[in-house]
Design an enzyme around this catalytic site. Structure first.
Site, PDB file in Angstrom:
ATOM      1  N   GLN A 189      21.385 -52.539 -30.041  1.00  0.00           N
ATOM      2  CA  GLN A 189      22.392 -51.028 -29.901  1.00  0.00           C
ATOM      3  C   GLN A 189      24.120 -51.095 -29.234  1.00  0.00           C
ATOM      4  OE1 GLN A 189      19.423 -50.575 -26.327  1.00  0.00           O
ATOM      5  NE2 GLN A 189      19.527 -48.589 -26.742  1.00  0.00           N
ATOM      6  N   ARG A 223      24.236 -57.538 -17.912  1.00  0.00           N
ATOM      7  CA  ARG A 223      22.959 -57.599 -18.430  1.00  0.00           C
ATOM      8  C   ARG A 223      23.094 -57.275 -19.406  1.00  0.00           C
ATOM      9  NH1 ARG A 223      17.422 -54.441 -19.160  1.00  0.00           N
ATOM     10  NH2 ARG A 223      16.417 -55.595 -20.110  1.00  0.00           N
ATOM     11  N   HIS A 226      15.303 -58.020 -26.861  1.00  0.00           N
ATOM     12  CA  HIS A 226      15.666 -56.443 -27.090  1.00  0.00           C
ATOM     13  C   HIS A 226      15.182 -55.617 -28.199  1.00  0.00           C
ATOM     14  CE1 HIS A 226      17.091 -53.452 -23.593  1.00  0.00           C
ATOM     15  NE2 HIS A 226      16.764 -52.544 -24.469  1.00  0.00           N
ATOM     16  N   ASN A 263      12.436 -57.406 -23.086  1.00  0.00           N
ATOM     17  CA  ASN A 263      12.325 -55.873 -22.869  1.00  0.00           C
ATOM     18  C   ASN A 263      11.017 -55.141 -23.173  1.00  0.00           C
ATOM     19  OD1 ASN A 263      14.538 -53.889 -21.070  1.00  0.00           O
ATOM     20  ND2 ASN A 263      13.983 -53.319 -22.556  1.00  0.00           N
ATOM     21  N   GLU A 264      10.813 -55.041 -22.099  1.00  0.00           N
ATOM     22  CA  GLU A 264       9.686 -53.336 -22.579  1.00  0.00           C
ATOM     23  C   GLU A 264       8.399 -53.537 -23.477  1.00  0.00           C
ATOM     24  OE1 GLU A 264      11.745 -49.611 -22.795  1.00  0.00           O
ATOM     25  OE2 GLU A 264      12.468 -49.780 -20.997  1.00  0.00           O
ATOM     26  N   ASN A 277      12.425 -51.197 -15.542  1.00  0.00           N
ATOM     27  CA  ASN A 277      13.268 -50.290 -16.246  1.00  0.00           C
ATOM     28  C   ASN A 277      12.129 -49.058 -15.146  1.00  0.00           C
ATOM     29  OD1 ASN A 277      14.327 -52.655 -17.450  1.00  0.00           O
ATOM     30  ND2 ASN A 277      14.004 -51.860 -19.144  1.00  0.00           N
ATOM     31  N   TYR A 302      12.909 -44.910 -15.606  1.00  0.00           N
ATOM     32  CA  TYR A 302      14.006 -43.361 -15.513  1.00  0.00           C
ATOM     33  C   TYR A 302      13.487 -42.361 -14.947  1.00  0.00           C
ATOM     34  CZ  TYR A 302      16.922 -46.665 -19.057  1.00  0.00           C
ATOM     35  OH  TYR A 302      17.534 -47.407 -19.572  1.00  0.00           O
ATOM     36  N   GLU A 347      16.767 -51.921 -15.700  1.00  0.00           N
ATOM     37  CA  GLU A 347      17.406 -50.170 -16.009  1.00  0.00           C
ATOM     38  C   GLU A 347      17.532 -49.019 -15.026  1.00  0.00           C
ATOM     39  OE1 GLU A 347      16.655 -49.466 -20.387  1.00  0.00           O
ATOM     40  OE2 GLU A 347      16.589 -51.685 -20.603  1.00  0.00           O
ATOM     41  N   TRP A 393      21.788 -48.432 -16.583  1.00  0.00           N
ATOM     42  CA  TRP A 393      21.835 -47.873 -18.114  1.00  0.00           C
ATOM     43  C   TRP A 393      22.272 -46.988 -18.496  1.00  0.00           C
ATOM     44  CZ3 TRP A 393      19.841 -51.658 -21.788  1.00  0.00           C
ATOM     45  CH2 TRP A 393      20.248 -51.144 -22.886  1.00  0.00           C
ATOM     46  N   GLU A 401      21.340 -45.148 -29.440  1.00  0.00           N
ATOM     47  CA  GLU A 401      19.929 -44.744 -28.728  1.00  0.00           C
ATOM     48  C   GLU A 401      18.732 -45.047 -29.525  1.00  0.00           C
ATOM     49  OE1 GLU A 401      18.953 -45.724 -25.738  1.00  0.00           O
ATOM     50  OE2 GLU A 401      16.914 -43.991 -25.828  1.00  0.00           O
ATOM     51  N   TRP A 402      18.504 -46.159 -30.259  1.00  0.00           N
ATOM     52  CA  TRP A 402      17.292 -46.621 -31.018  1.00  0.00           C
ATOM     53  C   TRP A 402      17.372 -45.443 -32.405  1.00  0.00           C
ATOM     54  CZ3 TRP A 402      16.974 -50.773 -30.766  1.00  0.00           C
ATOM     55  CH2 TRP A 402      17.586 -52.044 -29.505  1.00  0.00           C
TER      56      TRP A 402
END
Ligand code: GAL
Length: 474
Positions: free
Chosen positions: A16, A74, A119, A163-164, A306, A308, A374, A418, A425-426
């Site tokens: 990213q 991180r 990630h 990650n995730e 993580n 949100y 995150e 984050w 952003e992907w």
């Protein structure tokens, strides 16, 4: 009250921010391939080829980190920058040099690194050998992890293996909207998740038996989860749907690691019911761990969360004949109209959910130490350096966090916003901005400018760092 050694951090991920996608012998990753493949899969066909150019501009990132007064940072390693072909026979010295510099600079500034090994950016060379769908990936990941522990573990004390896994598996293999862009609904994601758990566990065991006594660090995997509550708490079907929702997200990875060494029973039962209903004859789509697999239970030294947003949940009901995760899960999630949605559509601001989720984690997973790895808020549309909505998000989230720590006694050890910088952003490319620093992607210098939320986060950190006594939650 936050403990005086509480970690105040911010996070980023290699693909990213780094750019330098083929610089100095870096190998391609699945995200390079995905973005270069075009086809409208990423907003405006954007790529991470340059991103924030942190590969060349690391010192600028360090300035941002220092300006915020972070105690922790991180970052993730690009596997293909360190090992271009994915395996340890072929080490890229320039990649090692880059991360050595980042880590040394952080430590020299008294900022502790938390490093994520994976990630989302698998070396393409490994994807070509079957990637996360192949059982062989666990050994390859373990070798990569050992290489990193060996090379950087004298200075890195906090490690995240993967990650995730939920997002990797679901978005990459069920929905095809993340790299590698495969959509094999109802089957591939479960297999990928399974191999990720095996890979994670092998790496944890390696650390535990080979490196822990000397390096004295801690290893976990970052599990993403929304908070979920029933649409109607008095309706048993909504309550059951909420349990399924949590089993399929948080539980999928947390149950094996923290509770039983296996998937939540609710999840397996739901999958098997749908397989039967649709006449799927290939055995359980959710793989089982065998005696040859590493022990999964107990392979986390802390809970890395993580988080949100929150969801209200009810059963979904009517589906077609298609096998898919959504059908297995059989839930529909809606947003409470009182929760504002100001950036990306999936991110409703519902900070109370963080406190509830932390309490749930404490009670369900035997009160583990928790790092929130995150938590953040996005901006879409015209840039506002005076990002008042993001300021409100962080204030209210940290207030709920303080209640979780002070009133509910959750053992939270740190909070990572984050993200440090606006970044790639992907699938949303650069159209969605999560940074505490604005990055101007239109110019070569990629100028970083602190948002108001960055200034306020710096103040919060400074206030808490200077305290040793009780902390109010403001
Ligand atoms: C997470 C991911 C991050 C970042 C964030 C915001 O799923 O780990 O890389 O993109 O979401 O969407």
């Amino acid at each position: 009250m936050f403990p005086c050694d509480f970690a105040w951090g911010a996070g980023t991920a290699a693909y990213q921010i780094e750019g330098g996608w083929d610089a100095d012998s870096k190998g391609p990753s699945i995200w390079d391939t995905f973005c270069h493949g075009g086809g409208g899969r990423v907003f405006a066909e954007q790529t991470g080829d340059v991103a924030c150019n942190s590969y060349e501009l690391w010192e600028k990132d360090l300035q941002c980190i220092r300006q915020l007064g972070l105690t922790h940072y991180r970052l993730s390693f690009s596997w293909a920058r360190l090992l271009p072909g994915g395996n340890t026979q072929d080490v890229n010295p320039k990649g090692v040099q880059y991360y050595n510099k980042v880590i040394d600079d952080l430590v020299a500034c008294n900022v502790l690194p938390m490093v994520t090994l994976y990630h989302f950016d698998l070396p393409q060379a490994l994807q070509d050998q079957g990637g996360w769908q192949s059982p062989a990936i666990a050994n390859l990941f373990n070798s990569y992890a050992q290489f990193c522990f060996q090379t950087f573990g004298d200075r890195v004390k906090l490690w995240i293996t993967i990650n995730e896994p939920y997002v990797c598996a679901k978005l990459g293999y069920e929905l095809g909207i993340h790299a590698p862009g495969l959509d094999e609904p109802g089957v591939a994601a479960y297999l990928v998740g399974h191999n990720m758990l095996r890979a994670h566990a092998m790496a944890w065991h390696s650390y535990n038996s080979i490196y822990r006594s000397k390096q004295r660090g801690a290893v976990s995997l970052a599990i993403n989860s929304d908070w979920a509550e029933p649409c109607d708490p008095a309706n048993p079907e909504d309550v059951a749907a909420t349990e399924r929702y949590l089993a399929f997200t948080l539980g999928w990875f947390a149950w094996p690691v923290f509770v039983s060494g296996d998937y939540p029973q609710t999840m397996r039962a739901a999958i098997d019911v749908q397989s039967k209903r649709l006449g799927f004859s290939g055995g359980s789509r959710l793989p089982s761990f065998s005696k040859d697999d590493p022990t999964i239970l107990g392979t986390a030294d802390f809970f890395a969360l993580n988080h949100y947003t929150s969801r209200k949940v009810k059963p979904r009901g009517a589906f077609g004949q298609m096998l898919c995760m959504k059908r297995d899960q059989d839930t529909e999630d809606v947003l409470d109209p009182s929760w504002p949605v100001c950036g990306v559509s999936w991110l409703a601001v519902a900070p109370h959910g963080l406190r509830k989720l932390l309490k749930y984690i404490k009670e369900t997973f035997n009160n583990p130490p928790v790092y929130i790895t995150e938590s953040g808020f996005s901006q879409v549309g015209p840039v506002q350096i005076e990002d008042v909505e993001r300021c409100t998000f962080y204030q209210s989230t940290i207030l709920e966090l303080a209640k979780a720590v002070g009133e509910d006694g959750v053992n939270v050890r740190g909070y990572f916003a984050w993200s440090l910088l606006d970044n790639f952003e992907w699938a949303d490319g650069y159209s969605v901005r999560f940074g505490l620093f604005h990055v101007d992607f239109s110019e070569a210098e990629r100028t970083r400018t602190i948002y108001r939320s960055g200034r306020e986060y710096a103040q919060i950190i400074a206030k808490h760092k200077s305290r040793t006594g009780p902390v109010d939650s403001s």
